[in-house]
Design a protein around this motif. Structure first.
Motif, short mmCIF file in Angstrom:
data_model
loop_
_atom_site.label_atom_id
_atom_site.label_comp_id
_atom_site.label_asym_id
_atom_site.label_seq_id
_atom_site.Cartn_x
_atom_site.Cartn_y
_atom_site.Cartn_z
N TYR A 105 0.88 -1.18 0.00
CA TYR A 105 0.00 0.00 0.00
C TYR A 105 0.91 1.22 0.00
O TYR A 105 1.74 1.37 0.90
CB TYR A 105 -0.90 0.01 1.24
N TYR B 87 3.29 0.50 3.02
CA TYR B 87 3.19 -0.69 3.87
C TYR B 87 3.07 -1.95 3.01
O TYR B 87 2.19 -2.05 2.17
CB TYR B 87 1.99 -0.58 4.81
N ALA C 113 1.88 -5.30 2.60
CA ALA C 113 0.90 -6.18 3.25
C ALA C 113 1.01 -7.61 2.73
O ALA C 113 0.62 -8.56 3.40
CB ALA C 113 -0.51 -5.66 3.01
N PRO D 279 -3.17 -14.49 11.72
CA PRO D 279 -3.64 -13.51 12.71
C PRO D 279 -4.09 -12.23 12.03
O PRO D 279 -3.86 -12.05 10.82
CB PRO D 279 -2.40 -13.25 13.57
N ASN D 280 -4.72 -11.35 12.77
CA ASN D 280 -5.18 -10.07 12.21
C ASN D 280 -4.01 -9.34 11.57
O ASN D 280 -2.92 -9.27 12.13
CB ASN D 280 -5.77 -9.17 13.31
N GLY D 281 -4.27 -8.80 10.38
CA GLY D 281 -3.23 -8.03 9.69
C GLY D 281 -2.24 -8.90 8.94
O GLY D 281 -1.21 -8.40 8.46
N ALA D 282 -2.50 -10.21 8.84
CA ALA D 282 -1.56 -11.12 8.18
C ALA D 282 -1.50 -10.87 6.67
O ALA D 282 -0.49 -11.15 6.02
CB ALA D 282 -1.97 -12.57 8.45
N GLY D 283 -2.59 -10.37 6.10
CA GLY D 283 -2.61 -10.11 4.65
C GLY D 283 -3.62 -10.96 3.91
O GLY D 283 -3.62 -10.97 2.67
N LYS D 284 -4.51 -11.65 4.62
CA LYS D 284 -5.48 -12.54 3.96
C LYS D 284 -6.46 -11.74 3.10
O LYS D 284 -6.65 -12.05 1.93
CB LYS D 284 -6.29 -13.33 5.02
N THR D 285 -7.05 -10.70 3.70
CA THR D 285 -8.02 -9.89 2.95
C THR D 285 -7.35 -9.23 1.75
O THR D 285 -7.93 -9.15 0.66
CB THR D 285 -8.63 -8.81 3.87
N THR D 286 -6.11 -8.78 1.95
CA THR D 286 -5.39 -8.15 0.85
C THR D 286 -5.22 -9.15 -0.29
O THR D 286 -5.44 -8.81 -1.46
CB THR D 286 -4.01 -7.66 1.36
N HIS E 283 -11.48 -17.66 11.42
CA HIS E 283 -10.69 -17.65 12.65
C HIS E 283 -11.08 -18.86 13.51
O HIS E 283 -10.63 -18.96 14.64
CB HIS E 283 -10.91 -16.33 13.41
N1 LIG Z 1 -5.82 0.43 2.10
C1 LIG Z 1 -4.81 0.17 2.93
N2 LIG Z 1 -3.82 1.07 3.07
C2 LIG Z 1 -2.77 0.82 3.90
N3 LIG Z 1 -2.63 -0.32 4.60
C3 LIG Z 1 -3.59 -1.25 4.50
C4 LIG Z 1 -4.73 -1.06 3.66
N4 LIG Z 1 -5.51 -2.17 3.76
C5 LIG Z 1 -4.88 -3.02 4.63
N5 LIG Z 1 -3.73 -2.46 5.05
C6 LIG Z 1 -2.77 -3.07 5.98
O1 LIG Z 1 -2.31 -4.29 5.42
C7 LIG Z 1 -2.16 -5.26 6.44
C8 LIG Z 1 -2.89 -6.53 6.04
O2 LIG Z 1 -4.28 -6.23 6.12
P1 LIG Z 1 -5.37 -7.34 5.76
O3 LIG Z 1 -6.70 -6.67 5.87
O4 LIG Z 1 -5.03 -7.97 4.46
O5 LIG Z 1 -5.18 -8.37 6.96
P2 LIG Z 1 -6.06 -9.66 7.31
O6 LIG Z 1 -5.14 -10.83 7.38
O7 LIG Z 1 -7.19 -9.80 6.38
O8 LIG Z 1 -6.56 -9.29 8.76
P3 LIG Z 1 -7.96 -9.65 9.48
O9 LIG Z 1 -7.89 -11.05 9.94
O10 LIG Z 1 -7.94 -8.69 10.63
O11 LIG Z 1 -9.05 -9.38 8.51
C9 LIG Z 1 -2.66 -4.66 7.74
O12 LIG Z 1 -1.54 -4.25 8.51
C10 LIG Z 1 -3.45 -3.46 7.28
O13 LIG Z 1 -3.34 -2.41 8.22
#
Ligand SMILES: Nc1ncnc2c1ncn2[C@@H]1O[C@H](COP(=O)(O)OP(=O)(O)OP(=O)(O)O)[C@@H](O)[C@H]1O
Length: 881
Positions: A448, A466, A468, A487-494, A639
């Motif tokens: 990002y 950042y 991700a 875990p939260n913030g691992a990057g799955k949603t990304t 989760h």
């Molecule tokens: N649009 C964005 N701009 C900057 N950083 C972002 C953006 N979207 C996500 N991030 C960062 O990227 C990292 C991965 O986020 P992501 O949502 O992919 O995690 P996740 O594994 O899906 O977490 P969760 O289990 O909490 O949903 C996080 O640190 C988040 O803060």
């Protein structure tokens, strides 16, 4: 399943979305009614105002026909307190000529003979006591001449409504002059009529008493009456519709628009605009044509001008209303820049201009994911041909992106992840597309970008880039469910956002059924292969499924039956007509699952599909998902470790943007769990077949079993109570297990054991270990320092995440190399690393040297913090602890 495409699909989608919008308006009746009825309310309001103005006008004889006007008597002198905004104490009138006794008599008679209210202190203010008024209140005031009166009036403003000046010309002629305070002061919207209220009563009284005095007849009748002219009724000077109509009609037109405006400021701005237009600005002579043209691009302005033209056509009864045939003409004797016809053209033209602009801004303003199209996206031919132009950017229009530093891809530590990466790399190099693979991910990275936003007061807000997702190489097979954990913030949603085209990727690519996510045409094909997951509170379950089945392109005659089957599968048949807003959390999730699976998508992405479901329903939905694997690939994020364990064919655990491990549940447990879990149950006090004195003997047996585990496997119980002992046996003792458990089983009776259970550690433990490992690695890379407080009372500063730490200054004769400890790390509630304890001090293996300076030794002696030395784990044998 046969799906429609091309124009028939477009038409089908258009119809169903229109139906959905109408349904939503119907369901949100209150809001819709408000929008429809608000114009009627305003029309009623203007009608009421018109009636009120007419009623008010009726009170005045001007608007009535007067044929035989009545004679109206002149009223008596009123109390000075009746004067609007009089200052107290006040006088009913003042007079001059008090050096002449005749005038005293005349004034006294004026006061005594005032009809209905003789001017005496006691009578003048009803309700007040005579004595106090006699003392305090003088009703009239006398002066020598008019100059004295003027001087008094100058220094005592607003103390009396008028003055009378007497003058004796000769024995038979007494003249007088009147002075009245006719300053127009408004009270509650009315002006005081000083002539009728003060001047005429005083004049009549003075004339009457002078005449009586001169004639010598105190009963002389002296009356003056007033009569208005006979006249026809005058038409009202204006029509309220004509006068305030434009603002009202504009408000009516703008009401629905204003409803949608969340900002009060915007609403105020709009009102300001209306007022300006209402006054005819800028459609007047003084404004340049350019200004008028610019002004006309805002439709409310032209609309308001139309209302102005229409209302001026009915402003007075003499005006002729505007005929349809006259819409292209200006009103006679009027300057006019815009006829109604011109306004029609402007409104129609500006509708298209604003419609196109709305689409343009919708594309270039960042969406919820911070993604937008380039500001020149419409210049890309592919956008119009449907073969591209879908390329997206990140960040706001007014923010400059800070370029992301190039992320070096490091080889994964885990052998399975490395192997998966090699397979995918090999396929990429050879150009092989495995027929069994649904999704191939080639080194997908997402950084990002940092942004510099120019906020208010020209302040720059800077966010750092950042990373991700740091290079994901993985295959998702067909007919399988791949579970993405982390875990939260691992990057799955990304990762999922990149696959579905919501977020643009920074590096790498992915093929979904052969379509590249980086190619715009590929992405539009991919969208057709993926399931949806959107719910509207006002639509029922059945309507949702029918809507999505239509959008997916199912043939119209199969939609109803497909929707019913899907509802049945997720056990929502009974609630099919109930609106989703009334569903419980679990019902909503089930509906989402049904929606995701409708239309036979080839790739289904399920995001925590069973959160909030009761165990029975959850099992049922798991069955649905299990059955849905056939013919498609499913990516699941959850989760719930139980869900991942039961449903997944393969699991990948991510942390800090990297894939940390991959494989089947059993494989992950055996490789990343702490080992095997042995649960030993003992016979209870009453049930032991072999024991006479129960509890005491049972405790003895527990101790014997503990000793047996300690001697043979060198493990202590992790948990224990009266009836159970739980041991975690590390993997490295695996080869001892066969004999160990044979012997334990053989000696079951001797140890009082009722049951022995042996299993692998849980997936949750694997997850926690991986998450912890990732935290340790990132802490090590960060290099931040924390203080380790040793049980001996010393404090050592160590890098976060360090495992083996040598303590400088501990060299002695017994241990010339000094001493070291193993530091135990854990994660707190937020997932951050914290020290949970440390081992006993042990001598450092030879070959490792600690700095030994007198200063360090002094620091230790004085109880000050020393800097620990991190020791490479490969140089340390675990046996020494
Ligand atoms: N649009 C964005 N701009 C900057 N950083 C972002 C953006 N979207 C996500 N991030 C960062 O990227 C990292 C991965 O986020 P992501 O949502 O992919 O995690 P996740 O594994 O899906 O977490 P969760 O289990 O909490 O949903 C996080 O640190 C988040 O803060």
């Amino acid at each position: 399943m046969e799906l429609r495409s091309g124009f028939p699909l477009f038409l089908q989608q258009f119809k169903s979305l229109l139906k959905k919008n109408l349904l939503l308006s119907w369901r949100n009746k209150r809001a819709t009614l408000l929008q429809i009825l608000s114009p009627l309310f305003f029309i009623f309001l203007i009608f009421a105002i018109d009636r009120a103005i007419r009623a008010n006008n009726l009170a005045s004889s001007v608007y009535k026909s007067v044929k035989d006007p009545p004679a109206i008597p002149i009223s008596p002198i009123t109390p000075c307190e009746d004067k609007f905004f009089i200052k107290r104490p006040c006088y009913d009138f003042v007079w001059s000529g008090d050096d002449n006794p005749k005038f005293h008599t005349i004034v006294q008679r004026i006061m005594d003979n005032n009809p209905g209210r003789p001017i005496h202190p006691a009578a003048s203010i009803p309700g007040e006591s005579v004595s106090s008024l006699l003392l305090e209140k003088e009703m009239v005031k006398s002066f020598k001449d008019k100059f004295e009166v003027d001087a008094w009036l100058l220094s005592n403003p607003l103390r009396c409504p008028g003055a009378i000046h007497f003058r004796e010309r000769n024995n038979t002629v007494i003249s007088y002059g009147l002075q009245t305070n006719s300053t127009a002061v408004q009270k509650r919207g009315r002006y005081e009529d000083s002539t009728n209220k003060f001047q005429l009563p005083l004049q009549l009284a003075a004339e009457r008493e002078i005449a009586r005095y001169l004639i010598g007849d105190s009963n002389l009748s002296w009356n003056v009456f007033l009569k208005e002219f006979a006249h026809p009724a005058k038409p009202p000077p204006f029509s309220s519709v004509g006068l305030i109509g434009p603002s009202f009609f504009l408000a009516i037109a703008m009401f629905n628009f204003v409803l949608q405006m969340s900002s009060l400021v915007t609403e105020k701005e709009l009102k300001l605009r209306q007022i300006v237009v209402e006054a005819g600005v800028p459609y007047l002579l003084d404004f340049s044509k350019t200004f008028r043209i610019i002004w006309s691009f805002f439709p409310p302005n032209t609309f308001a001008q139309a209302l102005q033209v229409l209302s001026s056509a009915v402003q007075t009864p003499e005006d002729h209303a505007l005929r349809w045939s006259d819409r292209g003409k200006c009103a006679p004797y009027d300057f006019c820049y815009l006829t109604i016809n011109d306004i029609y053209k402007w409104l129609l033209g500006t509708f298209f201009v604003w419609f196109v602009l709305a689409i343009y801004f919708d594309n270039i303003i960042p969406n919820a994911c911070g993604v937008r199209k380039s500001i020149f996206y419409f210049l890309h031919p592919g956008y119009w041909l449907g073969k591209g132009g879908q390329k997206v950017k990140e960040g706001g229009i007014c923010s400059c992106l800070i370029s992301a530093p190039h992320e070096e891809h490091s080889l994964p530590d885990d052998e399975d992840v490395r192997q998966e990466e090699n397979i995918v790399k090999h396929q990429l190099a050879e150009g092989v597309v495995d027929a069994n693979v649904a999704v191939q991910i080639y080194g997908l990275s997402k950084t990002y970008p940092g942004t510099m936003n120019i906020g208010c007061c020209c302040k720059c807000k800077r966010t750092r880039p950042y990373s991700a997702l740091k290079g994901l190489w993985v295959n998702f097979a067909k007919d399988q469910l791949f579970c993405l954990l982390g875990p939260n913030g691992a990057g799955k949603t990304t990762a999922i956002s990149c696959l579905t085209g919501i977020t643009p990727v920074t590096n790498g690519d992915a093929l979904i059924y052969g379509h590249s996510i980086r190619s715009p045409s590929g992405m539009s094909s991919i969208r057709k292969l993926i399931g949806f997951d959107i719910l509207w509170d006002a639509l029922s379950g059945e309507e949702h499924l029918e809507l999505f089945a239509t959008i997916k392109g199912l043939s119209p005659n199969s939609i109803k039956s497909v929707a019913q089957t899907s509802l049945g599968e997720v056990r929502l048949t009974e609630a099919s007509k109930v609106r989703a807003g009334s569903y419980s959390g679990g019902m909503k999730r089930r509906l989402s699952v049904a929606i995701a699976l409708i239309g036979d998508p080839k790739l289904v992405i399920l995001d925590e599909p069973t959160t909030g479901m009761d165990p029975i329903t959850r099992r049922h939905v798991w069955d649905i998902i299990e059955n849905a694997k056939k013919g498609r690939a499913i990516i699941l994020t959850t989760h719930s470790m139980e869900e991942a364990d039961i449903l997944s064919d393969r699991i990948g655990i991510m942390a800090k943007g990297r894939l940390r491990c991959i494989g089947t549940s059993i494989r992950l447990k055996s490789r990343f769990g702490s080992g095997f879990i042995a649960n030993i149950s003992f016979y209870g006090v009453d049930h032991s077949p072999a024991l006479a004195d129960g509890y005491a003997v049972s405790a003895t047996h527990r101790e014997a079993v503990k000793q047996f585990f300690k001697n043979r496997l060198n493990v202590k119980p992790k948990e224990e109570n009266n009836k159970f002992l739980t041991f975690v046996i590390p993997h490295d003792r695996e080869e001892l297990l066969m004999n160990f458990f044979s012997e334990l089983q053989y000696r079951e009776v001797e140890f009082g054991i009722s049951d022995i259970q042996l299993g692998l550690t849980t997936l949750e433990e694997v997850f926690l270990n991986i998450a912890k490992q990732a935290e340790l690695e990132s802490a090590e890379a960060e290099g931040s320092l924390v203080t380790l407080s040793l049980t001996s009372g010393e404090s050592v500063e160590i890098p976060k995440g360090a495992r083996f730490v040598g303590i400088p200054g501990t060299q002695s004769a017994e241990s010339p190399t000094g001493y070291m400890v193993e530091v135990y790390w854990d994660q707190d509630d937020t997932g951050a690393l914290c020290i949970s304890g440390h081992s006993q001090k042990v001598p450092i293996p030879s070959g490792i040297e600690l700095p030994s300076s007198p200063a360090t030794r002094n620091h230790r002696r004085l109880g000050q913090i020393v800097h620990g030395v991190v020791i490479d784990p490969s140089l340390v044998s675990e046996v020494i602890f």
